[in-house]
Every structure is written in C-alpha cells, then in structure tokens.
Design a protein around this motif. Sequence first.
Motif, short mmCIF file in Angstrom:
data_model
loop_
_atom_site.label_atom_id
_atom_site.label_comp_id
_atom_site.label_asym_id
_atom_site.label_seq_id
_atom_site.Cartn_x
_atom_site.Cartn_y
_atom_site.Cartn_z
N GLU A 15 0.86 -1.39 -0.04
CA GLU A 15 0.16 0.03 0.06
C GLU A 15 0.81 1.46 -0.15
O GLU A 15 0.14 2.18 0.04
CB GLU A 15 -1.03 0.01 1.07
N ARG A 64 -3.61 2.20 -10.79
CA ARG A 64 -2.74 2.23 -9.64
C ARG A 64 -1.51 3.03 -9.92
O ARG A 64 -0.81 3.86 -9.33
CB ARG A 64 -2.19 1.15 -8.97
N ASN A 81 1.10 3.79 -7.18
CA ASN A 81 0.35 3.89 -5.74
C ASN A 81 -0.25 2.48 -5.29
O ASN A 81 -0.21 1.43 -6.17
CB ASN A 81 -0.58 4.99 -5.92
N SER A 82 -0.54 2.45 -4.16
CA SER A 82 -1.20 0.85 -3.62
C SER A 82 -0.29 -0.17 -4.09
O SER A 82 -0.87 -0.87 -4.62
CB SER A 82 -2.85 1.01 -4.08
#
Length: 122
Positions: A15, A64, A81-82
């Motif tokens: 994450e 993402r 991201n994530s």
Amino acid sequence: QVQLVESGGGLVQTEDSLRHSCAASGRSLNTLNVGWFRQAPGKGREFVAGDVFTGRTTDYTNGRFTVSRDNTKNTAYLQMNSLKPEDTATYYCAARTGSIPVFVDPEDYAYWGQGTQVTVSS
C-alpha cells in the motif's frame, strides 16, 4: 543517441507509494513516446504504463500507476500507488520516436534505461 537514466526504486511495504524518474538526454523528450515496463524473475518484460508525445497516457494497472512528464526537465515519471507484493520487479523506462499509438511491445522501443529494483514487502 538517446540515453535514459532512471532513479527511484527501493524497498517499500504493501500500500505504499513510489515515484520513478527517467531523465532523457540526447534528444528532446517532447519528440518521444515513453513506456514503462517491468520484469519479475523468470518472467518476460511487461508493459505497465506509457504515454505518447502528444500527452495521451494509458496504463495496465487499473489506475494504480500513472505516467507524467516534465518536458522542461526532459524527465518522465511513473507514480506507483497502492503497491502490492506482486508489483515486485525490475522497472524500466523506454523511449521511441513519437507516434500516436501507445506501443506496449518492448520490441517497439529503441532506447532503454538501466532498470531499478522495486521490492514490495507484505
């Protein structure tokens, strides 16, 4: 001759976010398409995101990962991201002469960065 120098890899946790940079020299970035690829151990090199010199972008990560560029700095960016453990791989930026489609086959790119390792721990 275009040279690409990457930076921004590292070890992160699930994450987390990470941003790659890809600095180009030898040619203006606004004449080039940029693609981002990754390669995990024992697997082929796969496309994750890219753009064309006109600004249109695409990604294969359901949003993402996003790509951007700063033509004044002749630098492209991959924002991740994530992050998930399955994103662990060596990441590469690549460039080719600007054209309208976003090419996803690594063989369509003539210039490559040195690659940076991204490791995502669970």
